[in-house]
Design an enzyme around this catalytic site. Structure first.
Site, PDB file in Angstrom:
ATOM      1  N   LYS A  82       1.036  -1.387  -0.231  1.00  0.00           N
ATOM      2  CA  LYS A  82       0.077  -0.084  -0.419  1.00  0.00           C
ATOM      3  C   LYS A  82       1.425   0.874   0.033  1.00  0.00           C
ATOM      4  CE  LYS A  82      -2.235  -1.361   3.801  1.00  0.00           C
ATOM      5  NZ  LYS A  82      -1.760  -2.429   4.188  1.00  0.00           N
TER       6      LYS A  82
ATOM      7  N   ARG B 222      -9.619   0.984   9.558  1.00  0.00           N
ATOM      8  CA  ARG B 222      -9.206  -1.139   9.816  1.00  0.00           C
ATOM      9  C   ARG B 222     -10.183  -1.126  10.019  1.00  0.00           C
ATOM     10  NH1 ARG B 222      -3.215   0.395   9.140  1.00  0.00           N
ATOM     11  NH2 ARG B 222      -2.317  -1.576   9.761  1.00  0.00           N
TER      12      ARG B 222
ATOM     13  N   ARG C  78      11.718  -6.893   4.621  1.00  0.00           N
ATOM     14  CA  ARG C  78      11.423  -5.573   5.381  1.00  0.00           C
ATOM     15  C   ARG C  78      11.490  -5.051   6.575  1.00  0.00           C
ATOM     16  NH1 ARG C  78       5.882  -2.540   4.836  1.00  0.00           N
ATOM     17  NH2 ARG C  78       5.338  -3.002   7.051  1.00  0.00           N
TER      18      ARG C  78
END
Ligand code: AMP
Length: 190
Positions: A14, A89, A128
């Site tokens: 995103k 969310r 990541r």
């Protein structure tokens, strides 16, 4: 206005795709995760409060993130539109966002959901974590973030589907390929 909700599980891409979109569509990028991390970095009261919750892979309470988004919308009266990244969310967050935008005589244009299989997400996030410096990018916390996502966040897709605003795109492929899929959804509107 073009008001886009970029949706998907942790690690779906995103943030990366938001960077592409803001360049081409001149939208204001609102990422609640980035805003919260900036508060943590600045050592504010909100940051101290949120850090613990974020490190546990849990969701920060609705009223906190809704207030943050409300402030950011008010702070950008000239915006041609917004990308909401990592927000809403939960269903109450989605309802609150509809109300905030309706007070500004605008609305969500569409939700683009990035679909990525869970195995791929775990390996992306752990990788990541080697460079992001994010305390929550480790396998244990990632699993907890997925649980929160499945229980609390997935219903948000149903919320927008009921408004005929949900578009799912394949989130696996090169960054350019994925961006091409997002642009083809947005071409319906701009
Ligand atoms: P993100 O960068 O979007 O993955 O968000 C990192 C963390 O910040 C999440 O795991 C949550 O703890 C918190 N967070 C970000 N956005 C929200 C939101 N809309 N509602 C609740 N918590 C959030």
């Amino acid at each position: 206005m073009l008001n886009l909700v970029l949706f998907g599980p942790p690690g779906a891409g995103k943030g990366t795709q938001s960077e592409y979109i803001i360049g081409d569509y001149k939208l204001v990028h609102l990422s609640t995760g980035n805003i919260l991390r900036a508060e943590v970095e600045a050592g504010t009261e909100l940051g101290k409060y949120a850090k613990q919750i974020m490190d546990e892979g849990k969701l920060v309470p609705d009223e906190v993130v809704i207030q943050m988004i409300s402030n950011k919308i008010d702070a950008n009266p000239q915006a041609q539109g917004f990308i909401f990244d990592g927000f809403p969310r939960t269903t109450p967050q989605a309802q609150a966002l509809d109300e905030l935008l309706s007070n500004k005589s605008t609305a969500i244009t569409c939700m683009v959901s990035l679909d990525v299989p869970e195995d791929e997400l775990v390996s992306r996030l752990v990788k990541r974590g080697e460079t992001s410096g994010r305390a929550d990018d480790n396998e244990g916390t990632v699993r907890k973030r997925f649980k929160e996502y499945t229980e609390k966040t997935l219903p948000v897709a149903t919320y927008y589907q009921a408004q005929n605003k949900l578009f799912s795109v394949d989130g696996v492929g090169s960054l350019d390929e994925i961006y091409g899929r997002i642009k083809s959804v947005l071409s319906r509107y701009v």
